[in-house]
Design a protein around this motif. Structure first.
Motif, PDB file in Angstrom:
ATOM      1  N   MET A  26      -0.199  -2.054  19.801  1.00  0.00           N
ATOM      2  CA  MET A  26      -0.641  -1.852  18.454  1.00  0.00           C
ATOM      3  C   MET A  26       1.025  -1.003  17.743  1.00  0.00           C
ATOM      4  O   MET A  26       1.079  -1.302  16.992  1.00  0.00           O
ATOM      5  N   ALA A  27       1.247   0.092  19.114  1.00  0.00           N
ATOM      6  CA  ALA A  27       2.365   0.592  18.059  1.00  0.00           C
ATOM      7  C   ALA A  27       3.912  -0.255  18.532  1.00  0.00           C
ATOM      8  O   ALA A  27       4.748  -0.182  17.625  1.00  0.00           O
ATOM      9  N   VAL A  28       3.744  -1.820  19.228  1.00  0.00           N
ATOM     10  CA  VAL A  28       4.693  -2.028  19.489  1.00  0.00           C
ATOM     11  C   VAL A  28       4.804  -3.286  17.334  1.00  0.00           C
ATOM     12  O   VAL A  28       5.503  -3.458  16.761  1.00  0.00           O
ATOM     13  N   ILE A  29       3.459  -3.903  17.351  1.00  0.00           N
ATOM     14  CA  ILE A  29       3.224  -4.434  16.362  1.00  0.00           C
ATOM     15  C   ILE A  29       3.712  -3.302  15.153  1.00  0.00           C
ATOM     16  O   ILE A  29       4.235  -3.879  14.591  1.00  0.00           O
ATOM     17  N   ARG A  30       3.243  -2.165  14.807  1.00  0.00           N
ATOM     18  CA  ARG A  30       3.860  -0.947  13.818  1.00  0.00           C
ATOM     19  C   ARG A  30       5.197  -1.409  13.432  1.00  0.00           C
ATOM     20  O   ARG A  30       5.865  -1.047  12.848  1.00  0.00           O
ATOM     21  N   ASN A  54      10.925  -4.631  10.494  1.00  0.00           N
ATOM     22  CA  ASN A  54      11.367  -5.840   9.506  1.00  0.00           C
ATOM     23  C   ASN A  54      11.510  -5.831   7.733  1.00  0.00           C
ATOM     24  O   ASN A  54      11.176  -6.225   6.960  1.00  0.00           O
ATOM     25  N   GLY A  55      10.724  -3.817   8.236  1.00  0.00           N
ATOM     26  CA  GLY A  55      10.053  -3.910   6.667  1.00  0.00           C
ATOM     27  C   GLY A  55       9.078  -4.681   5.684  1.00  0.00           C
ATOM     28  O   GLY A  55       9.525  -5.719   4.523  1.00  0.00           O
ATOM     29  N   GLN A  67       3.860  -7.407   3.257  1.00  0.00           N
ATOM     30  CA  GLN A  67       2.729  -9.423   3.540  1.00  0.00           C
ATOM     31  C   GLN A  67       3.882 -10.298   4.109  1.00  0.00           C
ATOM     32  O   GLN A  67       4.567 -10.514   4.130  1.00  0.00           O
ATOM     33  N   GLY A  68       2.660 -10.419   5.070  1.00  0.00           N
ATOM     34  CA  GLY A  68       2.723 -11.816   6.022  1.00  0.00           C
ATOM     35  C   GLY A  68       2.173 -12.000   7.255  1.00  0.00           C
ATOM     36  O   GLY A  68       0.943 -11.379   7.408  1.00  0.00           O
ATOM     37  N   ILE A  69       2.855 -12.406   8.589  1.00  0.00           N
ATOM     38  CA  ILE A  69       2.112 -12.125  10.102  1.00  0.00           C
ATOM     39  C   ILE A  69       3.423 -11.629  10.531  1.00  0.00           C
ATOM     40  O   ILE A  69       4.261 -11.480  10.443  1.00  0.00           O
ATOM     41  N   ALA A  94       7.488 -10.571  13.084  1.00  0.00           N
ATOM     42  CA  ALA A  94       7.325 -11.397  12.227  1.00  0.00           C
ATOM     43  C   ALA A  94       7.554 -11.416  11.002  1.00  0.00           C
ATOM     44  O   ALA A  94       9.021 -11.531  10.719  1.00  0.00           O
ATOM     45  N   SER A  95       6.562 -11.940  10.073  1.00  0.00           N
ATOM     46  CA  SER A  95       7.148 -13.025   9.106  1.00  0.00           C
ATOM     47  C   SER A  95       6.512 -12.578   7.694  1.00  0.00           C
ATOM     48  O   SER A  95       5.592 -12.479   8.117  1.00  0.00           O
ATOM     49  N   ARG A  96       7.967 -12.384   6.902  1.00  0.00           N
ATOM     50  CA  ARG A  96       7.301 -11.693   5.289  1.00  0.00           C
ATOM     51  C   ARG A  96       6.508 -13.786   5.087  1.00  0.00           C
ATOM     52  O   ARG A  96       7.029 -14.560   5.342  1.00  0.00           O
ATOM     53  N   LYS A  97       5.525 -13.416   4.180  1.00  0.00           N
ATOM     54  CA  LYS A  97       5.058 -14.706   3.648  1.00  0.00           C
ATOM     55  C   LYS A  97       4.328 -14.326   2.618  1.00  0.00           C
ATOM     56  O   LYS A  97       3.773 -12.480   2.320  1.00  0.00           O
ATOM     57  N   PRO A  98       3.763 -14.557   0.888  1.00  0.00           N
ATOM     58  CA  PRO A  98       3.920 -14.353   0.246  1.00  0.00           C
ATOM     59  C   PRO A  98       2.557 -14.290  -0.134  1.00  0.00           C
ATOM     60  O   PRO A  98       1.904 -14.553   0.879  1.00  0.00           O
TER      61      PRO A  98
END
Ligand code: PDD
Length: 287
Positions: free
Chosen positions: A72-76, A82-83, A86-88, A116-120
């Motif tokens: 969870m710490a890595v995910i956050r 990556n700022g 909204q995304g995945i 991590a990717s931005r997605k609308p």
């Protein structure tokens, strides 16, 4: 700001993120993955996704790369770097790097990569139009409940959908029953108005969105049964829709050449999408 990926303990520029050529994920698809949606800066259904990751790893006897807390710490941290609000988040764990040989290596350290990717945000115009699906034979193996990176049949099915002008491919087993979409779970509302989805088992992935939507179905008091359904029944259904972490609840208005209902998204799919959006921002959300 450049994209940052996480590779085996390091945060690295995305375009220079690399794994070894003898990573068993690369050579044997000997690994598993998860996709978690990020909505308004919150992770959606993080715990059930990480529970499923643990299960996939257990089933393949791959060691956990780190504790839940550390993951969870890595995910956050990856989302922060990556700022992304909204995304995945995509995470993949393989059995690690070893000289190419089919049996499990005697010693190997599981490899963890994350992007991590931005997605609308969800496009609600889909509620007016819906999407098309095509059917394809399900040519996958006997353990589709494990979320492995071995996705070639799914890739071929999705490509067939794209070249057919469809959004998703519904895979059909030898009995004529729909198993699931190439990257989604499949649902119909019968002519009699009953909501149906296939029970979980080795033939489909136990979708986290499927489970959350099922809770919403119960809460809304919608008439519902888990049973297999055929492609023919689906084509005559009143409504059809798919669920996944990235598609949420997405109405299907055509299957092959058959128009579903009146060709517009149905009321149950609409109701469930609205309820799911509330779930994403409420009970399903974690920081
Ligand atoms: N796919 N079935 C398959 C074969 C899938 O690959 C997925 C998810 C689902 C839906 O599961 P969930 O609701 O937990 O996302 C069902 C992800 C999104 C992917 O491969 O990108």
């Amino acid at each position: 700001m450049g994209r940052i990926a996480y590779v085996n303990g390091r945060y690295v520029p995305h375009d220079r993120a690399q794994v070894h050529i003898e990573d068993r994920g690369y050579q044997f698809a000997d690994g598993v993955y998860e996709v978690i949606a990020v909505h308004k800066g919150m992770l959606v259904d993080a715990d059930p996704h990480l529970d499923r990751l643990d299960r996939s790893l257990r089933e393949l006897r791959i060691d956990q790369p780190m504790s839940r807390r550390a993951l969870m710490a890595v995910i956050r941290e990856l989302l922060r770097r990556n700022g992304i609000r909204q995304g995945i988040v995509y995470m993949q764990v393989t059995r690690g790097v070893a000289r190419r040989d089919h049996p499990f290596p005697k010693v190997s350290v599981p490899a963890l990569v994350m992007t991590a990717s931005r997605k609308p945000p969800p496009d609600l115009s889909v509620l007016e139009t819906g999407k098309k699906a095509v059917t394809v034979p399900d040519i996958r193996w006997g353990r589709c409940d494990i979320k492995t990176v071995g996705l070639l049949p799914n890739v071929l099915a999705k490509q067939h959908a794209r070249t057919s002008g469809a959004y998703e491919a519904w895979m059909v087993d030898a009995q004529g029953n729909v198993t699931e979409g190439s990257s989604t779970n499949a649902w119909i509302v019968t002519r009699e108005g009953q909501l149906v989805t296939r029970p979980t088992g080795n033939e489909i992935l136990s979708g986290i969105t499927r489970a959350s939507v099922m809770d919403l179905v119960k809460r809304e008091g919608i008439d519902f049964v888990e049973r297999p359904f055929t492609a023919e029944e689906a084509k005559q259904a009143r409504e059809a829709f798919i669920t996944s972490a990235t598609s949420y609840v997405l109405p299907i208005v055509q299957i092959d050449d058959a128009v579903i209902g009146n060709g517009k998204p149905g009321t149950i799919a609409r109701t469930l999408l609205q309820a799911y959006l509330a779930h994403m921002e409420g009970a399903g959300a974690s920081r």
